[in-house]
Design a protein around this motif. Structure first.
Motif, PDB file in Angstrom:
ATOM      1  N   GLY A 117       0.786  -1.159   0.085  1.00 45.18           N
ATOM      2  CA  GLY A 117       0.039   0.093   0.106  1.00 45.18           C
ATOM      3  C   GLY A 117       1.068   1.269  -0.019  1.00 45.18           C
ATOM      4  N   PHE A 118       0.573   2.199  -0.867  1.00 44.51           N
ATOM      5  CA  PHE A 118       1.220   3.321  -0.811  1.00 44.51           C
ATOM      6  C   PHE A 118       0.515   4.582  -0.965  1.00 44.51           C
ATOM      7  CE2 PHE A 118       3.849   0.030  -3.124  1.00 44.51           C
ATOM      8  CZ  PHE A 118       5.178   0.227  -2.595  1.00 44.51           C
ATOM      9  N   ALA A 119       1.002   5.775  -0.536  1.00 41.76           N
ATOM     10  CA  ALA A 119       0.310   7.217  -1.013  1.00 41.76           C
ATOM     11  C   ALA A 119       1.440   7.547  -1.991  1.00 41.76           C
ATOM     12  CB  ALA A 119       0.702   7.991   0.339  1.00 41.76           C
ATOM     13  N   TYR A 120       0.978   8.147  -3.029  1.00 45.52           N
ATOM     14  CA  TYR A 120       1.836   8.562  -4.232  1.00 45.52           C
ATOM     15  C   TYR A 120       1.764  10.195  -4.280  1.00 45.52           C
ATOM     16  CZ  TYR A 120      -2.063   8.973  -7.311  1.00 45.52           C
ATOM     17  OH  TYR A 120      -3.408   9.241  -8.102  1.00 45.52           O
ATOM     18  N   GLU A 121       2.721  10.842  -4.662  1.00 45.61           N
ATOM     19  CA  GLU A 121       2.740  12.355  -4.905  1.00 45.61           C
ATOM     20  C   GLU A 121       3.238  12.299  -6.278  1.00 45.61           C
ATOM     21  OE1 GLU A 121       1.824  15.095  -2.928  1.00 45.61           O
ATOM     22  OE2 GLU A 121       1.279  13.816  -1.194  1.00 45.61           O
ATOM     23  N   THR A 122       2.740  13.434  -6.826  1.00 45.82           N
ATOM     24  CA  THR A 122       3.462  13.614  -8.389  1.00 45.82           C
ATOM     25  C   THR A 122       3.955  15.326  -8.384  1.00 45.82           C
ATOM     26  OG1 THR A 122       1.397  14.239  -9.323  1.00 45.82           O
ATOM     27  CG2 THR A 122       1.982  12.029  -9.805  1.00 45.82           C
ATOM     28  N   PHE A 123       5.169  15.371  -8.936  1.00 48.85           N
ATOM     29  CA  PHE A 123       5.530  16.463  -8.803  1.00 48.85           C
ATOM     30  C   PHE A 123       6.121  16.839 -10.722  1.00 48.85           C
ATOM     31  CE2 PHE A 123       6.728  14.443  -5.075  1.00 48.85           C
ATOM     32  CZ  PHE A 123       6.324  15.445  -4.196  1.00 48.85           C
ATOM     33  N   VAL A 124       5.684  18.167 -11.105  1.00 56.78           N
ATOM     34  CA  VAL A 124       6.261  18.601 -12.312  1.00 56.78           C
ATOM     35  C   VAL A 124       7.522  19.075 -12.287  1.00 56.78           C
ATOM     36  CG1 VAL A 124       5.866  20.213 -14.189  1.00 56.78           C
ATOM     37  CG2 VAL A 124       3.926  19.386 -13.027  1.00 56.78           C
ATOM     38  N   LEU A 125       8.281  18.369 -13.119  1.00 54.68           N
ATOM     39  CA  LEU A 125       9.703  18.756 -13.262  1.00 54.68           C
ATOM     40  C   LEU A 125      10.169  20.234 -13.851  1.00 54.68           C
ATOM     41  CD1 LEU A 125      11.431  15.311 -14.448  1.00 54.68           C
ATOM     42  CD2 LEU A 125      10.892  16.186 -12.247  1.00 54.68           C
ATOM     43  N   PRO A 126      10.909  21.058 -13.126  1.00 52.77           N
ATOM     44  CA  PRO A 126      10.810  22.405 -13.718  1.00 52.77           C
ATOM     45  C   PRO A 126      11.432  22.390 -14.700  1.00 52.77           C
ATOM     46  CG  PRO A 126      12.024  22.045 -11.407  1.00 52.77           C
ATOM     47  CD  PRO A 126      11.355  20.903 -11.685  1.00 52.77           C
ATOM     48  N   GLU A 127      12.383  21.607 -15.258  1.00 52.49           N
ATOM     49  CA  GLU A 127      13.071  21.565 -16.420  1.00 52.49           C
ATOM     50  C   GLU A 127      12.524  21.149 -17.534  1.00 52.49           C
ATOM     51  OE1 GLU A 127      16.431  22.964 -16.779  1.00 52.49           O
ATOM     52  OE2 GLU A 127      16.003  23.564 -14.576  1.00 52.49           O
ATOM     53  N   ASP A 128      11.474  20.411 -17.302  1.00 51.74           N
ATOM     54  CA  ASP A 128      10.597  19.793 -18.351  1.00 51.74           C
ATOM     55  C   ASP A 128       9.161  19.726 -17.866  1.00 51.74           C
ATOM     56  OD1 ASP A 128       9.301  18.350 -20.385  1.00 51.74           O
ATOM     57  OD2 ASP A 128      10.975  16.902 -20.642  1.00 51.74           O
TER      58      ASP A 128
END
Length: 174
Positions: A117-128
Motif C-alpha cells: 500500500g502506497f501514498a503517491y505524490e506527483t511533481f512536475v519537473l521544472p526543467e521539463d
C-alpha cells in the motif's frame, strides 16, 4: 522510496531500482509505458487489485495530456494503439473524463512481495514541464518491511551484475 519519471505519453523515462522492483516491470520491457501496462498487459489486473480505478485514472490523465498537447503525434499514436488493443480503454475514453493526478493512494498485489500500500505524490519537473516525478511512500508497516526486502534484492542484483574487480575485497583476520 520508489520513484520514477513519466513522460507525456506515460513512458517510464527514469526509475530507481526500488521503483522497478515495486512495479514488477524490468528495465527495457515493452511494459515501461504505464498506460500500455494497465490496458495491454494481462498481468496488470492481478498487479492492481483496484484495476478499474487505476484504469479510469490513467485514461483521465491521458485526456488531460491530449488537451495540453493537441498536436503530439506520439501521444495520439499511443491512444490509437490502446483503442485497437483494449475495449476497456475505448469504454473509458468515451466518458471524456479529465483529471490531474497530483496525489492519492495505490494498492499493489506484488508477485513476490504480496500486498503493498502506497501514498503517491506527483511533481512536475521544472526543467521539463511535460515530465512528472512520481514517488511512492508506504502506508503501513508491512509495506515498509516489504520495501526493505525488495531494496536488498535490488542491491544484490547490482552486486551480481558488477564486475568482480568493482566489488570490495573483504579480508578476514586470522
Amino acid at each position: 522510496m520508489p520513484a520514477f519519471v513519466l513522460s507525456t505519453c506515460m513512458d517510464v523515462v527514469a526509475a530507481n531500482g526500488l521503483a522497478d522492483a515495486v512495479l514488477a516491470v524490468p528495465p527495457g520491457s515493452a511494459s515501461r509505458n504505464a498506460a500500455k501496462q494497465v490496458f495491454l498487459d494481462p498481468a496488470a489486473r492481478a498487479l492492481y487489485p483496484d484495476w478499474a480505478k487505476v484504469a479510469g485514472d490513467t485514461v483521465a490523465h491521458l485526456r488531460l495530456m491530449t488537451g495540453r498537447h493537441p498536436h503530439d503525434r506520439a501521444l495520439f499514436a499511443l491512444i490509437g494503439e490502446l483503442t485497437i488493443g483494449s475495449d476497456d480503454f475505448v469504454r473509458l475514453w468515451s466518458r471524456q473524463e479529465v483529471m490531474v493526478k497530483s496525489h492519492g493512494t495505490k494498492l499493489l498485489a506484488h508477485p513476490s512481495a504480496g500486498r503493498l500500500g502506497f501514498a503517491y505524490e506527483t511533481f512536475v519537473l521544472p526543467e521539463d514541464l511535460d515530465q512528472i516525478l512520481v514517488t511512492y511512500t508506504p502506508t503501513d508497516p508491512e509495506t515498509h518491511a516489504a520495501l526493505s526486502v525488495l531494496a536488498l534484492g535490488d542491491r544484490a542484483a547490482v552486486h551480481a551484475s558488477a564486475p568482480a574487480a568493482a566489488l570490495p575485497t573483504v579480508r578476514v583476520a586470522e
